[in-house]
Design a protein around this motif. Structure first.
Motif, PDB file in Angstrom:
ATOM      1  N   MET A   1      14.015 156.867 112.370  1.00 39.53           N
ATOM      2  CA  MET A   1      13.918 158.011 111.470  1.00 39.53           C
ATOM      3  C   MET A   1      13.582 157.535 110.064  1.00 39.53           C
ATOM      4  O   MET A   1      14.011 156.468 109.624  1.00 39.53           O
ATOM      5  N   THR A   2      12.813 158.334 109.330  1.00 38.90           N
ATOM      6  CA  THR A   2      12.466 158.021 107.948  1.00 38.90           C
ATOM      7  C   THR A   2      13.655 158.294 107.044  1.00 38.90           C
ATOM      8  O   THR A   2      14.248 159.379 107.079  1.00 38.90           O
ATOM      9  N   ARG A   3      14.001 157.322 106.246  1.00 34.44           N
ATOM     10  CA  ARG A   3      15.127 157.502 105.328  1.00 34.44           C
ATOM     11  C   ARG A   3      14.657 158.225 104.069  1.00 34.44           C
ATOM     12  O   ARG A   3      13.546 157.984 103.585  1.00 34.44           O
ATOM     13  N   PRO A   4      15.489 159.110 103.496  1.00 36.51           N
ATOM     14  CA  PRO A   4      15.131 159.738 102.220  1.00 36.51           C
ATOM     15  C   PRO A   4      15.071 158.686 101.123  1.00 36.51           C
ATOM     16  O   PRO A   4      15.800 157.690 101.146  1.00 36.51           O
ATOM     17  N   ILE A   5      14.214 158.931 100.145  1.00 34.08           N
ATOM     18  CA  ILE A   5      13.986 157.973  99.069  1.00 34.08           C
ATOM     19  C   ILE A   5      14.919 158.253  97.895  1.00 34.08           C
ATOM     20  O   ILE A   5      15.028 159.394  97.428  1.00 34.08           O
ATOM     21  N   ALA A   6      15.562 157.208  97.402  1.00 31.87           N
ATOM     22  CA  ALA A   6      16.333 157.268  96.164  1.00 31.87           C
ATOM     23  C   ALA A   6      15.769 156.235  95.204  1.00 31.87           C
ATOM     24  O   ALA A   6      15.524 155.090  95.586  1.00 31.87           O
ATOM     25  N   VAL A   7      15.547 156.632  93.970  1.00 29.88           N
ATOM     26  CA  VAL A   7      15.066 155.734  92.925  1.00 29.88           C
ATOM     27  C   VAL A   7      16.208 155.478  91.961  1.00 29.88           C
ATOM     28  O   VAL A   7      16.841 156.432  91.479  1.00 29.88           O
ATOM     29  N   VAL A   8      16.486 154.217  91.679  1.00 31.60           N
ATOM     30  CA  VAL A   8      17.550 153.853  90.739  1.00 31.60           C
ATOM     31  C   VAL A   8      16.960 152.948  89.669  1.00 31.60           C
ATOM     32  O   VAL A   8      16.461 151.860  89.977  1.00 31.60           O
ATOM     33  N   THR A   9      16.994 153.397  88.423  1.00 34.66           N
ATOM     34  CA  THR A   9      16.526 152.542  87.328  1.00 34.66           C
ATOM     35  C   THR A   9      17.702 151.728  86.782  1.00 34.66           C
ATOM     36  O   THR A   9      18.856 152.088  86.950  1.00 34.66           O
ATOM     37  N   GLY A  10      17.379 150.623  86.128  1.00 38.69           N
ATOM     38  CA  GLY A  10      18.433 149.738  85.652  1.00 38.69           C
ATOM     39  C   GLY A  10      19.226 149.146  86.792  1.00 38.69           C
ATOM     40  O   GLY A  10      20.434 148.938  86.697  1.00 38.69           O
ATOM     41  N   ALA A  11      18.539 148.823  87.903  1.00 42.92           N
ATOM     42  CA  ALA A  11      19.223 148.414  89.130  1.00 42.92           C
ATOM     43  C   ALA A  11      19.528 146.919  89.194  1.00 42.92           C
ATOM     44  O   ALA A  11      20.085 146.455  90.181  1.00 42.92           O
ATOM     45  N   SER A  12      19.192 146.181  88.164  1.00 43.42           N
ATOM     46  CA  SER A  12      19.367 144.727  88.233  1.00 43.42           C
ATOM     47  C   SER A  12      20.801 144.285  87.988  1.00 43.42           C
ATOM     48  O   SER A  12      21.144 143.126  88.243  1.00 43.42           O
ATOM     49  N   SER A  13      21.667 145.172  87.507  1.00 44.76           N
ATOM     50  CA  SER A  13      23.050 144.789  87.227  1.00 44.76           C
ATOM     51  C   SER A  13      23.919 146.036  87.110  1.00 44.76           C
ATOM     52  O   SER A  13      23.426 147.165  87.120  1.00 44.76           O
ATOM     53  N   ILE A  15      26.245 149.240  86.860  1.00 44.74           N
ATOM     54  CA  ILE A  15      26.324 150.516  87.575  1.00 44.74           C
ATOM     55  C   ILE A  15      25.080 150.746  88.425  1.00 44.74           C
ATOM     56  O   ILE A  15      25.171 151.254  89.543  1.00 44.74           O
ATOM     57  N   GLY A  16      23.926 150.364  87.913  1.00 42.91           N
ATOM     58  CA  GLY A  16      22.686 150.567  88.666  1.00 42.91           C
ATOM     59  C   GLY A  16      22.673 149.800  89.967  1.00 42.91           C
ATOM     60  O   GLY A  16      22.317 150.346  91.027  1.00 42.91           O
ATOM     61  N   ARG A  17      23.060 148.551  89.919  1.00 40.36           N
ATOM     62  CA  ARG A  17      23.096 147.730  91.137  1.00 40.36           C
ATOM     63  C   ARG A  17      24.128 148.277  92.129  1.00 40.36           C
ATOM     64  O   ARG A  17      23.844 148.390  93.332  1.00 40.36           O
ATOM     65  N   ALA A  18      25.312 148.635  91.616  1.00 38.32           N
ATOM     66  CA  ALA A  18      26.351 149.195  92.492  1.00 38.32           C
ATOM     67  C   ALA A  18      25.883 150.502  93.118  1.00 38.32           C
ATOM     68  O   ALA A  18      26.170 150.786  94.290  1.00 38.32           O
ATOM     69  N   THR A  19      25.148 151.302  92.355  1.00 43.07           N
ATOM     70  CA  THR A  19      24.647 152.579  92.872  1.00 43.07           C
ATOM     71  C   THR A  19      23.605 152.367  93.949  1.00 43.07           C
ATOM     72  O   THR A  19      23.589 153.071  94.969  1.00 43.07           O
ATOM     73  N   ALA A  20      22.714 151.407  93.745  1.00 44.77           N
ATOM     74  CA  ALA A  20      21.709 151.103  94.768  1.00 44.77           C
ATOM     75  C   ALA A  20      22.382 150.721  96.078  1.00 44.77           C
ATOM     76  O   ALA A  20      21.990 151.181  97.169  1.00 44.77           O
ATOM     77  N   ARG A  21      23.408 149.895  95.999  1.00 45.82           N
ATOM     78  CA  ARG A  21      24.131 149.493  97.211  1.00 45.82           C
ATOM     79  C   ARG A  21      24.817 150.687  97.868  1.00 45.82           C
ATOM     80  O   ARG A  21      24.777 150.847  99.096  1.00 45.82           O
ATOM     81  N   SER A 206      35.630 150.541  87.508  1.00 49.08           N
ATOM     82  CA  SER A 206      34.667 149.529  87.926  1.00 49.08           C
ATOM     83  C   SER A 206      33.299 150.182  88.069  1.00 49.08           C
ATOM     84  O   SER A 206      33.181 151.417  88.139  1.00 49.08           O
ATOM     85  N   GLN A 207      32.268 149.370  88.113  1.00 51.21           N
ATOM     86  CA  GLN A 207      30.924 149.923  88.309  1.00 51.21           C
ATOM     87  C   GLN A 207      30.817 150.581  89.688  1.00 51.21           C
ATOM     88  O   GLN A 207      30.085 151.565  89.860  1.00 51.21           O
ATOM     89  N   GLU A 208      31.599 150.097  90.646  1.00 50.51           N
ATOM     90  CA  GLU A 208      31.604 150.723  91.974  1.00 50.51           C
ATOM     91  C   GLU A 208      32.249 152.110  91.940  1.00 50.51           C
ATOM     92  O   GLU A 208      31.824 153.017  92.679  1.00 50.51           O
ATOM     93  N   ASP A 209      33.256 152.298  91.083  1.00 51.98           N
ATOM     94  CA  ASP A 209      33.862 153.630  90.932  1.00 51.98           C
ATOM     95  C   ASP A 209      32.818 154.645  90.472  1.00 51.98           C
ATOM     96  O   ASP A 209      32.753 155.775  90.973  1.00 51.98           O
ATOM     97  N   VAL A 210      32.007 154.232  89.494  1.00 56.07           N
ATOM     98  CA  VAL A 210      30.981 155.140  88.965  1.00 56.07           C
ATOM     99  C   VAL A 210      29.903 155.379  90.021  1.00 56.07           C
ATOM    100  O   VAL A 210      29.410 156.505  90.186  1.00 56.07           O
TER     101      VAL A 210
END
Length: 250
Positions: A1-13, A15-21, A206-210
């Protein structure tokens, strides 16, 4: 199945990185966007996503990001931003102010603008990562508070402008978050000053909380819009009321 696309900016560290995960764990194909190519490539490989090098202050980069994401974007997390310095207005470095407005406000707006057709097509959701600093100002942060207040105002206007369109507009507004780079960048690499921000605070966010809050807003049913979600650690009752155990301050 095709997964829906999510774009996350500032993903290198942070909150952004935690959100991507987190979004990847929720079944999204995450387009990880940031300036530091090596970091986002490592992240994309880890979560089976895609990496797009992007500086949100450059129109060409933002346009390329929207093109790479494709014709349908289910979630846009406009997270790229940050704070620079703690100077009072009397001694302000206005280059820092310009940089903060370029990333936190114009960068977020240009990313939203570029991705909006694909968000409409997917009945998607826009999530910005603001700050309680955009709601209540504090000393030594006029530039950052001003930038986050402008981002907050932009999102309130956007919500009104898109009232008849199938796009949700959400803000996550965190208080004190212990992330890996936010305070370090603010204090220009001074690790001692950065660490003092959290001294004595039991369990700051934590960034994971956000990231969990962002994922909640992004995965609500289509008719549910989380307009604003203010989230603080229990130790922080308000911007100026933070309990530090070591100093017994309230």
């Amino acid at each position: 199945m095709t997964r829906p696309i999510a774009v996350v900016t500032g993903a290198s560290s942070g909150i952004g990185r935690a959100t991507a995960r987190k979004l990847a764990s929720e079944g999204f194909e995450v387009v990880c966007a940031a300036r530091r190519t090596e970091r986002i490539e490592e992240l994309a490989a880890e979560i089976d996503g895609r990496a797009v090098t992007c500086d949100v202050t450059k129109a060409a980069d933002v346009g390329a990001l929207a093109e790479a994401a494709g014709e349908q974007i289910a979630v846009l997390v406009a997270n790229a931003g940050g704070a620079l310095g703690t100077d009072p207005v009397a001694d302000a470095n206005f280059d820092d102010w310009r940089a903060m407005f370029e990333t936190n406000v114009i960068g977020a707006a240009s990313t939203i603008q570029a991705c909006l057709p694909a968000l409409r097509a997917a009945h998607g959701v826009i999530v910005t990562v603001g700050s309680t600093a955009g709601l209540v100002s504090y000393e030594g942060a006029a530039g950052y508070c001003g930038a986050k207040a402008a981002e907050h105002a932009m999102m309130m206007s956007l919500r009104l402008e898109l009232w008849d369109q199938p796009v949700r507009v959400c803000e996550i507004l965190p208080g004190l978050v212990e992330s890996d780079e936010f305070s370090l960048v603010r204090f220009r690499g001074d690790a001692e000053k950065a660490a003092k921000v959290y001294t004595g605070v039991r369990n700051p966010l934590s960034q994971e909380d956000v990231a969990d809050c962002i994922a909640f807003a992004a995965t609500c049913p289509e008719h549910v819009n989380i307009d604003q979600l203010v989230v603080r650690p229990r130790a922080q009752a308000a911007a100026h009321k933070l309990y530090r155990e070591d100093a017994q301050e309230r």
